[in-house]
Design a protein around this motif. Structure first.
Motif, PDB file in Angstrom:
ATOM      1  N   ASP A 271      49.209  25.469  47.266  1.00 19.16           N
ATOM      2  CA  ASP A 271      48.565  24.866  45.983  1.00 19.16           C
ATOM      3  C   ASP A 271      47.124  24.508  45.595  1.00 19.16           C
ATOM      4  O   ASP A 271      47.165  23.291  46.370  1.00 19.16           O
ATOM      5  N   LYS A 278      41.902  21.186  43.336  1.00 17.53           N
ATOM      6  CA  LYS A 278      42.355  19.785  43.897  1.00 17.53           C
ATOM      7  C   LYS A 278      40.667  18.953  44.457  1.00 17.53           C
ATOM      8  O   LYS A 278      40.647  20.090  45.483  1.00 17.53           O
ATOM      9  N   ASN A 321      48.539  29.535  44.798  1.00 12.40           N
ATOM     10  CA  ASN A 321      47.229  29.205  43.476  1.00 12.40           C
ATOM     11  C   ASN A 321      45.842  29.002  44.231  1.00 12.40           C
ATOM     12  O   ASN A 321      45.695  27.710  44.890  1.00 12.40           O
ATOM     13  N   ASP A 348      46.063  24.088  37.424  1.00 13.50           N
ATOM     14  CA  ASP A 348      46.523  23.311  38.962  1.00 13.50           C
ATOM     15  C   ASP A 348      48.009  23.132  38.069  1.00 13.50           C
ATOM     16  O   ASP A 348      48.687  22.217  39.029  1.00 13.50           O
ATOM     17  N   ALA A 349      47.907  23.283  37.175  1.00 10.97           N
ATOM     18  CA  ALA A 349      49.358  23.132  36.181  1.00 10.97           C
ATOM     19  C   ALA A 349      50.251  24.173  35.836  1.00 10.97           C
ATOM     20  O   ALA A 349      50.396  25.347  35.582  1.00 10.97           O
ATOM     21  N   GLU A 350      50.440  24.640  37.654  1.00 10.90           N
ATOM     22  CA  GLU A 350      50.858  26.170  37.867  1.00 10.90           C
ATOM     23  C   GLU A 350      52.260  26.572  38.049  1.00 10.90           C
ATOM     24  O   GLU A 350      53.318  27.460  37.790  1.00 10.90           O
TER      25      GLU A 350
HETATM   26 ZN    ZN Z   1      48.884  22.673  40.692  1.00  8.02          ZN
END
Ligand code: ZN
Ligand code: BES
Ligand code: ZN
Length: 503
Positions: A271, A278, A321, A348-350
């Protein structure tokens, strides 16, 4: 893999490289726990006094090594702390035994065979000690030169003294501990594997191989099949990566099963955050973002090996991701497998996107319950810390049952609410829902998002293991650095309770 034997031999007569005894605090004094009487005799009844001289207190986590006196067949005695001695008539806490056994096994890294003379008053104690010892005997060395190997090799053989090899309950406890811990270690290995090697396709291949080995039905949807099926969530997360996504179904069925439990795991093999990248400092450990899928996979295989009379279907939602020219952008709208549309406000809200598709798909089979497991939110880590997972559910009794089961197997968890008022924060002007809402209560917002993709009338719980899945601090008890295998013990016990009709 570390071997486990049950032995009726006396502590003084069994040949081993080390002899493990328990010590506890009783008021200000240190006492030797039951099971180690013969060892104490070899010290002329002065083992507690000798250990106190060496500074031992009996505290949890403490390990004191001392040379064995003549009369013992092992050269080394290792005393591990059990915390406070129980009140008269009560036994030692199972988790204290599990952790002490784990501390012993870790301290004995590089040793071949250890005999454990810890207090065993029944099969549950034997099981806890076996679990702790076997889980403590772990190292992830797949990418290290084998030349510097021996000193880092996990303890190779665990002999449990005081457990009876001919006792049915003791034998079953040992077999369950062996199968369960091997699968937990398999989950740890997957979590620790670097993300350049553990791609979604590689993870799916591991599941296929395990399916063959244990007679489980494994089906894999590749990126083409996902596109054909309309899995917009999984595809939308994976589309920025060179390593395409997969959805794996791994099913264990039992001929006498009356119930089916579906387990859904978040399997983000890495991620990065995607286009909502991030910052440095937040992505070094993000290979752990497939810990939910690893836990689900391990739990299905463990349930099969133990022969739990229930059907367990695991769903692994696997994607990487990554940011790239083909990646989903903040502002894109995805059409999910359920038909709902989702505006992606933050890539990032995957996790919730891949889980949503898997939850819808799992619901189509009308299981008696669905439990999803995910390293879903940093908010849950802020709320509960690094060792406790959060439990949300659409059924209070089910949430309570899972919390109690976790407690029973020695996993820290806490029930969390799904406040309806947080739903409106995910209202989108463009789509049916956005993948982000209010920042406050972010772990609960994520839970509310997932709930929208659970089929009508299906009991559902969500475990957010973002805190305990990956351990960055110093090892303790049976918990190593890196992947922990969080939630596997809870899931397997839940399968057993589902089979018993108790949940
Ligand atoms: Zn994430
Ligand atoms: N994988 C992370 C959550 C996470 C954080 C796991 C720390 C393990 C340790 C997840 O995909 C994520 O980034 N969530 C965001 C959601 C936010 C953008 C709504 C978060 O928690 O910040
Ligand atoms: Zn994630």
């Amino acid at each position: 893999m570390t071997a486990l034997t049950l032995s009726t031999a006396g502590a003084a007569t069994l040949r081993a490289d080390a002899l493990v005894v328990g010590v506890a605090k009783s008021g200000k004094a240190l006492v030797v726990a039951p099971g180690a009487e013969a060892v104490d005799q070899a010290f002329d009844g002065k083992l507690a006094a000798v250990l106190e001289t060496l500074g031992a207190s009996g505290a949890e986590g403490e390990a004191t090594k001392l040379p064995a006196p003549a009369g013992l067949k092992a050269p080394v005695v290792l005393a591990v702390g059990l915390g406070s001695a129980p009140e008269d008539g009560e036994g030692y806490d199972a988790e204290a035994l599990r952790r002490a056994a784990g501390t012993a096994a870790r301290t004995l890294t590089g040793t071949k065979k250890a005999a454990f003379a810890l207090p065993i008053s029944g099969a549950e104690d034997a099981e806890a000690i076996a679990e702790g010892a076997l889980l403590g005997a772990y190292a992830y060395t797949a990418y290290q030169d084998s030349k510097n190997g021996d000193a880092r090799k996990p303890l190779a053989e665990v002999a449990l003294l005081g457990a009876k090899p001919r006792d049915k309950a003791h034998k079953a406890a040992a077999e369950r501990a062996q199968a369960l811990t091997e699968e937990i270690k398999r989950a740890r290995d997957l979590i620790n594997m670097p993300p350049n090697d553990l791609t979604p396709a590689a993870f799916a291949a591991v599941a296929q191989a395990a399916g063959k080995e244990h007679g489980l039905k494994v089906q894999v949807l590749d990126e083409k099949a996902l596109a054909k099926g309309g899995y917009g969530g999984i595809l939308g997360v994976g589309v920025g990566s060179e390593n395409p996504p997969r959805l794996v179904r791994i099913a264990y069925t039992h001929p006498e099963a009356e119930k089916t439990l579906a387990l859904v795991g978040k399997g983000i093999t890495y991620d990065s955050g995607g286009i909502s990248l991030k910052p440095a400092g937040h992505n070094e450990t993000m290979k752990c973002d497939m810990s939910g899928a690893a836990a689900v996979f391990a739990a299905v295989v463990a349930a099969a090996r133990i022969g739990v009379p229930v059907n367990v279907t695991g769903w692994l939602a696997l994607a990487e991701n990554m940011p790239s020219g083909s990646a989903t952008r903040p502002g894109d709208v995805l059409r999910m497998y359920s038909g709902k549309t989702v505006e992606v406000l933050n890539t990032d809200a995957e996790g919730r996107l891949v889980l949503a598709d898997a939850l819808t798909r799992a619901s189509e089979e009308h299981p008696d319950a669905i439990v999803d497991v995910a390293t879903l939110t940093g908010a849950m880590v802020l709320a509960l810390g690094n060792r406790t997972f959060g439990i949300m559910a659409n059924d209070d009794a089910y949430r309570t049952a899972i919390h109690e089961i976790a407690e029973e197997v020695g996993e820290q968890s806490w029930p969390m609410p799904l406040p309806a008022d947080l739903r409106k924060g995910m209202d989108s002007p463009t789509a049916d829902i956005a993948n982000m809402g209010e920042r406050m209560g972010g772990g609960l917002v994520a839970g509310l998002f997932l709930q929208e993709f659970v089929g009508e009338g299906i009991t559902w719980a969500h475990l957010d293991i973002a805190g305990p899945a990956f351990h960055e601090g110093a090892p303790y008890g049976y918990t190593p650095k890196g992947g922990t295998g969080s939630a596997v013990r809870t899931l397997v016990k839940l399968a057993e309770r589902t089979a018993d009709g108790e949940v």
